[in-house]
Design an enzyme around this catalytic site. Sequence first.
Site, PDB file in Angstrom:
ATOM      1  N   SER A  23      11.488  -9.213   3.705  1.00 21.46           N
ATOM      2  CA  SER A  23      10.385  -9.673   4.549  1.00 21.46           C
ATOM      3  C   SER A  23      10.930 -10.592   5.626  1.00 21.46           C
ATOM      4  O   SER A  23      11.913 -11.300   5.414  1.00 21.46           O
ATOM      5  CB  SER A  23       9.370 -10.423   3.679  1.00 21.46           C
ATOM      6  OG  SER A  23       8.592 -11.294   4.479  1.00 21.46           O
ATOM      7  N   HIS A  25      -5.255   7.224 -16.897  1.00 22.66           N
ATOM      8  CA  HIS A  25      -6.072   6.283 -16.103  1.00 22.66           C
ATOM      9  C   HIS A  25      -5.296   5.002 -15.782  1.00 22.66           C
ATOM     10  O   HIS A  25      -5.900   3.945 -15.579  1.00 22.66           O
ATOM     11  CB  HIS A  25      -7.374   5.921 -16.826  1.00 22.66           C
ATOM     12  CG  HIS A  25      -8.083   7.103 -17.409  1.00 22.66           C
ATOM     13  ND1 HIS A  25      -9.053   7.795 -16.750  1.00 22.66           N
ATOM     14  CD2 HIS A  25      -7.920   7.732 -18.607  1.00 22.66           C
ATOM     15  CE1 HIS A  25      -9.488   8.794 -17.506  1.00 22.66           C
ATOM     16  NE2 HIS A  25      -8.811   8.796 -18.638  1.00 22.66           N
ATOM     17  N   LYS A  69      11.607 -11.706  -0.795  1.00 21.85           N
ATOM     18  CA  LYS A  69      11.017 -10.384  -1.008  1.00 21.85           C
ATOM     19  C   LYS A  69      12.022  -9.250  -1.094  1.00 21.85           C
ATOM     20  O   LYS A  69      13.001  -9.199  -0.377  1.00 21.85           O
ATOM     21  CB  LYS A  69      10.046 -10.063   0.137  1.00 21.85           C
ATOM     22  CG  LYS A  69       8.779 -10.881   0.066  1.00 21.85           C
ATOM     23  CD  LYS A  69       7.860 -10.377  -1.032  1.00 21.85           C
ATOM     24  CE  LYS A  69       7.053  -9.213  -0.509  1.00 21.85           C
ATOM     25  NZ  LYS A  69       6.215  -8.622  -1.528  1.00 21.85           N
ATOM     26  N   GLU A  86       7.647   3.925  -0.260  1.00 16.71           N
ATOM     27  CA  GLU A  86       6.367   3.837   0.463  1.00 16.71           C
ATOM     28  C   GLU A  86       6.318   4.797   1.654  1.00 16.71           C
ATOM     29  O   GLU A  86       5.325   5.492   1.877  1.00 16.71           O
ATOM     30  CB  GLU A  86       6.128   2.402   0.937  1.00 16.71           C
ATOM     31  CG  GLU A  86       5.847   1.442  -0.202  1.00 16.71           C
ATOM     32  CD  GLU A  86       5.777   0.002   0.288  1.00 16.71           C
ATOM     33  OE1 GLU A  86       4.765  -0.656   0.045  1.00 16.71           O
ATOM     34  OE2 GLU A  86       6.753  -0.468   0.905  1.00 16.71           O
TER      35      GLU A  86
END
Length: 492
Positions: free
Chosen positions: A279, A158, A285, A292
């Site tokens: 970024s 979980h 960043k 992704e």
Amino acid sequence: MQKDQIRQGRLPGERPPGVMRFLSSMDADRWIAGADLLVDMAHLLMLRRQGIVGEDSARALMTALLDLYEHGLPGTAFDERFEDIHAGKEAYLIERLGEDIGGRLHTGRSRNDEVATCIRLRLRDEVIALARALIDLRQTLLSVAGQHEGTVMPGFTHLQHAQPTTLAHHLLAYEQAFARDFERLRDAYARVDASPLGSAAFASTGFPIDREYAARLLGFSRLAENTMDAVSSRDSALEVMADLAICMATASRLCEELIVWSTAFAGFVRLDDAYCSSSSIMPQKKNPDTAEIMRAKAGSVAGELAAGLMIVKGLPMSYNRDLQELTPHLWRSVEAARQSLPLLSGMISTVAFDADRMQREAGRGFATATEVADLLVGRYDLPFRTAHRIVGRAVRHGALDIGTLERAAREATGISLVERGLSQEQIDAVLDVRHAVAVRDVPGGPAPSAVRSQIEERQRRLCDDAAWADGAAAVIQNAFEHLLTEARRLVS
Ligand code: ARG
């Protein structure tokens, strides 16, 4: 300007460009153009051997086919005024050789068996390449696991800290899943590797063709026998798409781990800069974009499968043009997986693990509480459920020390653990994360000795799997060498 020869008799009028573009499969046909030439050569050798096409025509046709094989099809063959590459290539051959010769190659054949054969031919190569990409990825996972047999980390259920495990154990879990993805592709290969050639439109042909001979020339291990099924089924393609959807789901899970592990919350890994982006506004960043995109591609590949299933599910026997619409989904899913798997392997082999941080986190959230319960069972003969209740209550009180456990035991059961001999040292020994991992020395478990033998066993299996891929590739290569030898012998 070459005409679409196929329309000349029945439908000689012009079609609006929008209709032609709508009907054409040219984009996807780039995937099968090379295979189509091999299919032509095999078909032609068979026609000549059976005396269906004469020596002179066969020689002229083969000369042109070998030339196209060596130098590529001309761009005009891919023009969208043709419905597909089969029509574009035939128009080219007729223009080059005249209809008396160029018009003979399609004897005893239809585009229906032609395209089905081309798809299987190309798909065989792609399945082997995908299987090999999976072998490389599994090798990477085994190698990195081998460097982390003793690296303790938290395991999660979980996504909550659950029990300590080893990083090797975690990576081996993925190796095992990818090994099943490999097995599925290998199994599918056996069903892809069957020749529809000779089925013609669907009812075969009255010419005395030799289907087995043509199949052998193309390295197929058997016929896709029933000629109606052979031109109209795409389930072997769907099976590969399903296998790739499952495989990409596995890849996506691993990407998800890398994304979570690389957050500042977890801080378990630092991804190599090569696989990250920055970024345009936030100069600090470093984002895990490769993982992704791969996670999203898994969704796209699942969508390709869903589209393929929807396309075939309502089709009556036999060939329907709808089938053409399925093929681009197949190649898109193949391409997504072929791009993804090597990149995933690269990400895993270059990622830097923060072993100290992982070990520190391994004991968080009372992750070794099960060990305390097991101690009460093993040493003091309590039923597991009773021990579970005592330890759960102690955690609720906020500590797993002797005082808190004693209080919890008295509240929950009325018994005294201290009177039975429980000591703080005993508790400390089992709370140690290394102890929790070391005692889990069962087959498939996380103990360093257990993962070591798993790595050895998996490495052996990987060698067998690589031998299968080499064997399958060699069968194809030998067949094609023989096919080209026969083709060149014909023209010499
Ligand atoms: N481009 C077609 C396909 O991909 C080839 C077969 C065309 N056959 C036909 N009867 N129109 O399925």
